[in-house]
Write an enzyme that holds these catalytic residues in place. Structure first.
Site, mmCIF file in Angstrom:
data_model
loop_
_atom_site.group_PDB
_atom_site.id
_atom_site.type_symbol
_atom_site.label_atom_id
_atom_site.label_comp_id
_atom_site.label_asym_id
_atom_site.label_seq_id
_atom_site.Cartn_x
_atom_site.Cartn_y
_atom_site.Cartn_z
ATOM 1 N N GLY C 13 0.807 -1.217 0.000
ATOM 2 C CA GLY C 13 0.000 0.000 0.000
ATOM 3 C C GLY C 13 0.839 1.266 0.000
ATOM 4 O O GLY C 13 2.068 1.228 -0.077
ATOM 5 N N CYS C 147 -2.220 10.319 11.068
ATOM 6 C CA CYS C 147 -1.419 11.291 10.321
ATOM 7 C C CYS C 147 -1.759 12.750 10.604
ATOM 8 O O CYS C 147 -0.940 13.635 10.339
ATOM 9 C CB CYS C 147 -1.506 11.003 8.825
ATOM 10 S SG CYS C 147 -3.172 10.879 8.191
ATOM 11 N N GLY C 178 -3.443 10.533 2.268
ATOM 12 C CA GLY C 178 -3.900 10.023 3.556
ATOM 13 C C GLY C 178 -4.971 8.950 3.418
ATOM 14 O O GLY C 178 -5.226 8.187 4.353
ATOM 15 N N HIS C 236 -0.497 17.426 5.319
ATOM 16 C CA HIS C 236 -1.719 17.824 6.013
ATOM 17 C C HIS C 236 -1.484 19.164 6.702
ATOM 18 O O HIS C 236 -0.579 19.289 7.531
ATOM 19 C CB HIS C 236 -2.090 16.789 7.085
ATOM 20 C CG HIS C 236 -2.619 15.489 6.543
ATOM 21 N ND1 HIS C 236 -2.876 15.257 5.216
ATOM 22 C CD2 HIS C 236 -2.986 14.342 7.186
ATOM 23 C CE1 HIS C 236 -3.349 14.026 5.054
ATOM 24 N NE2 HIS C 236 -3.420 13.449 6.221
ATOM 25 N N THR C 320 2.378 11.084 4.895
ATOM 26 C CA THR C 320 2.809 9.682 4.787
ATOM 27 C C THR C 320 4.252 9.504 5.242
ATOM 28 O O THR C 320 4.731 8.380 5.311
ATOM 29 C CB THR C 320 2.621 9.104 3.354
ATOM 30 O OG1 THR C 320 3.508 9.750 2.465
ATOM 31 C CG2 THR C 320 1.189 9.246 2.883
#
Lengths: 343, 343, 343, 343
Positions: C13, C147, C178, C236, C320
């Site tokens: 992933g 996150c 995210g 973010h 990430t």
């Protein structure tokens, strides 16, 4: 060994900032001064350049006083000027620096069509530098191509040398940084694309012929271009449908990219390899590939037969690095390598 | 006068939703039922269709029970099926509806290459409908082209009729809605573009030749396409470099678009004018032009001489309206106008 | 000195790929194996992981055979598992690795609320690691926060230590990465934003209280969060309105960030400085600041008086990296530094 | 019945164009003239306004000669001026029009804080219009709020009337059209967001208190705002955490929105309903909801308990329609309805 001092003309804009950023970590060149319009001169770089790149603001040169674009005002001993000026002022200012004995290495379009001014990509046509000896002097002007013409000409070069290019239909998906800063309005680009309103298509149709020709003689092929701005920060994607004198299959073309040996030895910012040949159908793609080779590589993909012209592919390069700031710096590196920089 | 009842197959996807939305306000057609996969059948439309369009959710049909894609399950008296199925299931389901006597008007690609199945744009080749009489019956299948092929074929049609198209090099800047829902990953598309990974280019190279040919005989020209997905919601921008049998100047081409009289009388969703010819260099542009003519017009711009093929221009249409949902609905309107709908 | 071998669970992933990419160039950790679902096991990593990061595909590990997520299948001598599993499978798989004696360092949310499982940010609460001795063993599980919770908790930490946090109103502008891959649909995100549909707000309201509390005892303050997804690739942005026990002015708050000394010595991936305090009114901004400190720094800006709660500011981190892959790796580094890794 | 002639001041900008576009299809108002800076005056509207909206360019008024912003130059019989001027010139020009007897209905911020100038949303505080009688005259100035303050004040109004607002923490996800044209640079906004660099937060903290207060007396509550620009074309999303004098549950709040009866009868551009209350967790969302109610509705969603202040929700409105052009037009409609327009 001491680094070669260079000054940046038009240091406050998007490309000027990229040049400054890359010089800050350059192994053989040293930033000796930043110059900009009269309005900015005399102020610290941080006050007149709205820094728009990631990383350390002003690349650590925020306190450098901005100089006017006047050869007399350059730091003593500086004989190399990297120009990121707009085409308008570039014409006259670059001539003045040449007359003052500078090697002017310019990203501006002002002098590109002058028959005595070489339009150079080090990995393609370093031999065009011979033209500088025919310029009025005592200095000279060397230019690099437009930010779309660079990836296209780089990708055509190995094909042209091996088979001969006869015709090209090309389209672009161009990043907004190519318009400088502030450049495109966000209103026009959010969730939108639009045909390029300027003269990009003309440049893309003309410059590859000068680059791939002999010094002083244009290559004899036709390019037809459609340029479109897309909401991407950095990285111009370019498609090419190409008719060659031969009829290679796609694998031969791919192999030609992979095995390409540029006609010049390794320069500090030459990527190895120059061409990244992709297998995935959805690549190259700007957000993933623009930074390949520290922004100096060309990514190529989807090399396929074209039912109309013979072969087609996509290529991509970082437009303000490979296509502008890095192109100009590479030309300085090339001039140094061949011993053409003023002592 | 009562409206003609139609059922929508594959009503839960992006194109299915667009069909439902447009039928909700259609003057002559009435939505009689929505059908989808076995998994969805039996549930209210609102529960199985994640509505992704602006405006009233489910266009007011949220309580409609979803039917299975079985001709037997259709509401009594319904003889027209609009299909927005994926190519896979479409092949067999559409054949079953045809065998049950339905007029199947499909946006799917499954049957487009069948020589007996017309690939129709009402304003271009309504005469191709004659093919339906040669199909096994008792019903028939009519298809509309791919969402990129529609604006290209529409723009080529007036030029082909007047001068004859010989060759086309085309590129696309395609919106994400063309990939359906969820379709493209946002990760791949944010600030990015990428070459189309699917078989869009093959469709764009093949379909215009069927559309602009005679019923049962492909037109004799070559198309070479490069398709790229861009972060735009709706609206495919398409460039075309075209070689014609004649050598018109750009103004003649523009005039040909402006004066185009489609070979079919006005249908309820035909825009007037069909072509919006732009003067501005940065148009057409999807966010500004996709909705022209209620999403059914084609916007054309930057008509210029092409140094390689003769003439070049951009065209643009709303890909899920003109290029899909609206295209299918227009084909139903056409069938009604020419008296081909089953009684 | 040899590097510590670690295995990555859930390596295919988005976060798994980031972990692999960072391990490929890690000074003290070595990638010993990649594990994923049964469906992927046995295949080379390149075949089951659709690589979605820039740079070298599969970070050079494309030929690595994917292992099943089974402690028995791990390479001999490997005792550290970095988990990027989804919350669902993580619960049971991580417990199984713990039972097999592994140090499980997890980015998943499955065990974060367990009172015996520490929720750790090395620069904030390394002392929470004591909890591992109370876990069933023979291995243990250590988790890193969500996150969004990471940049918020990092920014609150110096304020909490100096003044005591009493209440926080927070909002987010969250990047699409995210959501993993494929994650958000491009159709939903092109030229659009939307409230986060999942349980992000609950995590953001709960996790900072565990992190800033004592081991086993939540901190006593209230957080109210609104989370919104925006069309940004990485990074973010988080706003915080904060009521503190004291009433510092903005400059004191800024100084507290600048002079923050984390309660742990420098780890290989600790950025110096941890906080980048911006002066410009339009920063921090994800495209420009997410990569600060190799993706591990927190950028803070617009520190101002809040008329409602006392002080407000924006903070930003790469979601990430700092918020997931890098957070997990930093926890392994911390475990190594304090001597908690299994021999 | 003849339509009321109105002139638009500052007609060339983004909001001016929206006003012109909406007047072109207005049932009771007629565009009598467009005015702009001295530099533009005398030229046809098409030559000085770079039209940036979808649909018919210049809304059919391309040939209208642009007037200077001088009351003497207005068409005979025109007594109503809609102002979309920038704050700078607005201050003096609007005063001059008032002195010449015009009803000036302004979207500019120049006069909003003047205690004698009403800051009006028809559906909220039409009674504030009484203030105009206290202005110097013979005309008067009426202003509408900032484009973020409008959705927030509209959403707070029913809550304030029923329970009394005590405190608000609010954040915005603001569209680029709010910055005018060219406004934000595409370079700053592609795949990016950033804190609003201007004084938007101050407006959002101050204006709702004037709107929800009594004429001449501010409401007594505190607002703390964080404003962030996002890459969305149109539609400001706003979050609000609200402390009320009462303690309603979310369903009561939702019901209060659904049953809200504005204190003014229906105006031509009043949407019915005013509030669209969403159930989906990922709504409202600008691309899907900005156009609700022809751009004049407010979409509300995610009404939930706030652990800090009591209740929280999102609201959204089209920023250049409901938040600017449509707001000003609605104020003219209101003035007409209450008989305050000059004869």
């Amino acid at each position: 060994m001491s680094r070669i001092p260079v000054v940046v003309l038009g240091a406050t804009g998007m490309v000027g900032q990229r040049i400054v950023e890359r010089l800050a970590r350059h192994p053989t060149l040293a930033l000796a001064g930043v110059a900009a319009s009269e309005r900015s001169a005399g102020h610290p770089y941080r006050e007149v350049a709205s820094w728009r790149l990631a990383g350390e603001p002003w690349a650590g040169f925020g306190d450098l006083p901005v100089l006017p674009c006047d050869p007399e005002a350059m730091p003593a001993g500086t004989r190399v000027a990297l120009s990121a000026l707009d085409a308008g002022p570039a014409r006259e200012i670059e001539a003045r620096f040449r007359a003052a004995g500078f090697a002017v290495v310019s990203n501006a379009s002002a002098w590109r069509r002058d028959p005595l001014v070489p339009l150079v990509i080090p990995e393609v046509n370093p031999d065009h530098l011979d033209l500088v000896h025919r310029q009025p002097g005592p200095g000279f002007i060397v230019t690099n191509p437009n930010c779309c013409a660079i990836p296209l000409a780089l990708a055509l070069a190995p094909l042209h040398r091996r088979w001969g290019v006869e015709a090209v239909a090309t389209s672009t998906w161009q990043a907004v940084s190519g318009a400088g800063y502030p450049g495109e309005s966000a209103w026009d680009m959010v969730g939108n694309v639009h045909p390029h309103a300027g003269d990009e298509e003309e440049k893309l149709e003309w410059e590859p012929k000068k680059i791939l020709g002999e010094p002083g003689r244009m290559a004899d092929f036709t390019v037809s271009a459609r340029c479109v701005r897309v909401p991407v920060a950095d990285g111009h994607l370019v498609s090419a449908h190409v008719r060659l004198a031969g009829d290679p299959d796609p694998e031969q073309v791919a192999e030609t990219f992979r095995s390409w040996e540029p006609p010049v030895g390794p320069l500090p910012s030459s990527p190895r390899p120059l061409f990244h040949v992709h297998e995935r159908r959805d690549r190259p793609s700007p957000r993933f590939d623009a930074d390949a080779g520290d922004g100096m590589a060309v990514s190529v993909g989807r090399i396929e037969r074209c039912p109309l012209l013979g072969v087609k592919f996509f290529c991509l390069a970082h437009n303000t690095v490979r296509g502008a700031a890095g192109a100009a710096i590479a030309n300085v590196e090339l001039l140094a390598a061949v011993g053409l920089l003023p002592a």
